[in-house]
Design an enzyme around this catalytic site. Sequence first.
Site, short mmCIF file in Angstrom:
data_model
loop_
_atom_site.label_atom_id
_atom_site.label_comp_id
_atom_site.label_asym_id
_atom_site.label_seq_id
_atom_site.Cartn_x
_atom_site.Cartn_y
_atom_site.Cartn_z
N HIS A 123 0.87 -1.18 0.00
CA HIS A 123 0.00 0.00 0.00
C HIS A 123 0.91 1.24 0.00
O HIS A 123 2.02 1.19 0.54
CB HIS A 123 -0.82 -0.06 1.29
CG HIS A 123 -1.89 0.97 1.43
ND1 HIS A 123 -1.62 2.27 1.78
CD2 HIS A 123 -3.24 0.88 1.29
CE1 HIS A 123 -2.77 2.94 1.86
NE2 HIS A 123 -3.76 2.11 1.56
N ASP A 200 2.98 -4.63 8.16
CA ASP A 200 1.75 -3.86 8.02
C ASP A 200 0.59 -4.84 8.11
O ASP A 200 0.31 -5.57 7.17
CB ASP A 200 1.79 -3.13 6.65
CG ASP A 200 0.47 -2.47 6.31
OD1 ASP A 200 -0.51 -2.66 7.05
OD2 ASP A 200 0.41 -1.78 5.28
N GLN A 203 -4.62 -5.30 6.98
CA GLN A 203 -5.64 -6.20 6.41
C GLN A 203 -5.62 -7.58 7.05
O GLN A 203 -6.27 -8.50 6.56
CB GLN A 203 -5.42 -6.35 4.89
CG GLN A 203 -5.57 -5.06 4.12
CD GLN A 203 -6.99 -4.49 4.16
OE1 GLN A 203 -7.96 -5.19 4.45
NE2 GLN A 203 -7.11 -3.20 3.89
N LYS A 226 -10.35 -0.79 10.46
CA LYS A 226 -10.47 -1.97 9.58
C LYS A 226 -10.75 -3.22 10.40
O LYS A 226 -10.81 -4.32 9.86
CB LYS A 226 -9.20 -2.14 8.76
CG LYS A 226 -9.00 -1.01 7.73
CD LYS A 226 -7.74 -1.21 6.94
CE LYS A 226 -7.29 0.04 6.24
NZ LYS A 226 -8.06 0.35 5.03
N CYS A 362 -4.76 2.26 -3.70
CA CYS A 362 -3.54 2.81 -3.06
C CYS A 362 -2.35 1.89 -3.26
O CYS A 362 -1.52 1.72 -2.36
CB CYS A 362 -3.75 3.08 -1.57
SG CYS A 362 -4.96 4.35 -1.26
N1 PMP Z 1 -1.76 -0.69 4.64
C1 PMP Z 1 -2.73 -1.45 4.16
C2 PMP Z 1 -2.41 -2.86 3.74
C3 PMP Z 1 -4.02 -0.96 4.04
O1 PMP Z 1 -5.00 -1.73 3.54
C4 PMP Z 1 -4.29 0.36 4.45
C5 PMP Z 1 -5.68 0.96 4.31
N2 PMP Z 1 -6.28 0.73 3.07
C6 PMP Z 1 -3.25 1.13 4.96
C7 PMP Z 1 -2.00 0.57 5.04
C8 PMP Z 1 -3.47 2.53 5.45
O2 PMP Z 1 -4.33 2.50 6.53
P1 PMP Z 1 -4.92 3.87 7.15
O3 PMP Z 1 -5.49 4.63 5.97
O4 PMP Z 1 -5.98 3.40 8.09
O5 PMP Z 1 -3.79 4.57 7.80
#
Ligand code: PMP
Length: 404
Positions: A123, A200, A203, A226, A362
């Site tokens: 991401h 990270d 998910q 999430k 993203c």
């Molecule tokens: N890493 C991953 C794998 C994600 O799915 C996301 C959110 N889509 C993020 C980072 C960023 O998370 P946040 O916008 O809640 O900071």
Amino acid sequence: MALDIHTLRLDFPALAQSVNGHPLVYLDNAATTQKPQGVLDALNHYYQSQNANVHRAAHALSGQATHAFEAARSKVARFIHAPDAKHIIWTRGTTEAINLVAYSFGMHSLKAGDEILLSTLEHHANIVPWQQVAAATGAIIKVIPLTEHAELDLTAAAALFSTRTRLLAISQVSNALGVINPIKELIALAKQVGALTLVDGAQAVGHFPVDVQALDCDFYVFSGHKMFGPTGIGVLYGKRALLEQMPPWQTGGEMIRQVSFEHTSFGELPFKFEAGTPNIAGAIGLGAAIDYLSGLDRSILAEHEQSLLQQLLAGLTAMPDVHIIGRPAAGAVSFIIDDVHPQDLATLLDMQGIAVRTGHHCAMPLMQALGLSQGTIRASLAFYNTADDIAALLAGIDKAREFF
Ligand code: PMP
């Protein structure tokens, strides 16, 4: 024990609504999950009866707020099996947690020629902060490539590790493709060369139990929203010795021990990294989400999600013009349809009350690597989804096709 999803769904008021004249089919859980009543009640209770600032407990409400806030930190520690609550730093979310490590560890410890290893599946939150570090320090970013199945190429990864590798920063589950990455193997490779590891888990935490000590990663980050908690709250777990060595990132009130105009000494962990009034309600709400999940049998929830995933994959595979990207294993399925722009399909699905996400998720470098210039359509699951939701999506795609 059989799972009564229809009763469980009653815990999530937002699911029981109609959108565009149809019952909501919410399949955008990788973006954010819906919240159970217990989380909504915890937020409400805090603001209605406990609202006060924390750690300045000169009065009863402040004492109650501090107690609830710190109890939530302990719940998070237990939830990811951290040794204790001192290892848990509150952040705004995954993005801020990665930025904290990038600025505190990366900017101060990396030098020209040091290598940061990322993967093609990351991401943007786990790419851009490291680019900033690389630009400032002269460190070099290396990227683990994909196999033909859009999974991380472990052989290529092994060849990328060297004594110059200082950090592996990797997602546990890809938000764009629902692929589970071989993080145990990658962490083992990182250890062989003495590199630190950041996982990270944005998910992952909403789908299966996580044990940071078993993973033996140095840092683990995730977002509350999430995993059925509120937005604006997230977590950085770090090994204590590392967190002790790292300098504060943001500075100001709350994170200090002693301040004079000549010198400031910083507070102990975890407060050293928590400048300013924190998201008190958010932390308490995340604690309530953990309470909620802890009251359920997570292995049964995971089994249910797996059966939905298989139903979705089978339904999509039966459509000759649909192409599933990679081999989804948790949470999300990304696909494209011949001659259909993802956004057009999403609009037609939305008209039927079906919420999915389209675009690059993203993960622009991933879309580039896969040659998907228009991105994909992503349906993403949570345990409160039903076989009817999947059937509605598949029927919705058939119906949308009539327009193309
Ligand atoms: N890493 C991953 C794998 C994600 O799915 C996301 C959110 N889509 C993020 C980072 C960023 O998370 P946040 O916008 O809640 O900071």
